[in-house]
Motif scaffolding. Structure first.
Motif, short mmCIF file in Angstrom:
data_model
loop_
_atom_site.label_atom_id
_atom_site.label_comp_id
_atom_site.label_asym_id
_atom_site.label_seq_id
_atom_site.Cartn_x
_atom_site.Cartn_y
_atom_site.Cartn_z
N GLU A 74 0.83 -1.21 0.00
CA GLU A 74 0.00 0.00 0.00
C GLU A 74 0.86 1.25 0.00
O GLU A 74 0.58 2.21 -0.73
N GLU A 75 1.91 1.27 0.80
CA GLU A 75 2.81 2.43 0.84
C GLU A 75 3.40 2.70 -0.54
O GLU A 75 3.49 3.85 -0.97
N THR A 76 3.82 1.66 -1.23
CA THR A 76 4.40 1.80 -2.56
C THR A 76 3.35 2.32 -3.54
O THR A 76 3.63 3.19 -4.36
N LYS B 295 2.76 6.02 -2.80
CA LYS B 295 3.91 6.81 -3.24
C LYS B 295 3.86 7.02 -4.75
O LYS B 295 4.08 8.12 -5.24
N THR C 51 3.89 14.35 -0.48
CA THR C 51 3.25 13.04 -0.48
C THR C 51 1.79 13.11 -0.05
O THR C 51 1.12 12.08 0.02
#
Length: 88
Positions: free
Chosen positions: A14-16, A19, A52
């Motif tokens: 999810e973070e990727t 981003k 971000t």
């Protein structure tokens, strides 16, 4: 923060994903400014590409079509300290 609803919430996956989504939004902002012929300083480019916060990027994308100067993207936006989370 954008809510995502796919398996793996809160994971590296999810973070990727988020981003990559932020990078795409930033490229969109810069592209609109470029097409409109507005000069983008290195400081402004860095500020946009390092952001971000998807909500802030979406706001900048919306505003990029109407601002007279690139610096006007940031006028009227509440800012979080440069060292804090979600900095722009």
């Amino acid at each position: 923060m954008v809510a995502t609803y796919f398996p793996g919430r809160g994971t590296l996956f999810e973070e990727t994903y988020l981003k990559g989504k932020a990078e795409g939004e930033a490229k969109g902002v810069l592209r609109v400014l470029e097409v409109r012929g507005l000069p983008v300083s290195d400081d402004v480019r860095e500020r946009i590409t390092s952001c971000t916060d998807l909500d802030r990027l979406a706001d900048w994308l919306d505003r990029s079509g109407t601002v007279e100067r690139t610096e006007d993207l940031f006028v009227g936006n509440p800012e979080i300290s440069e060292d804090g989370p979600g900095n722009a």
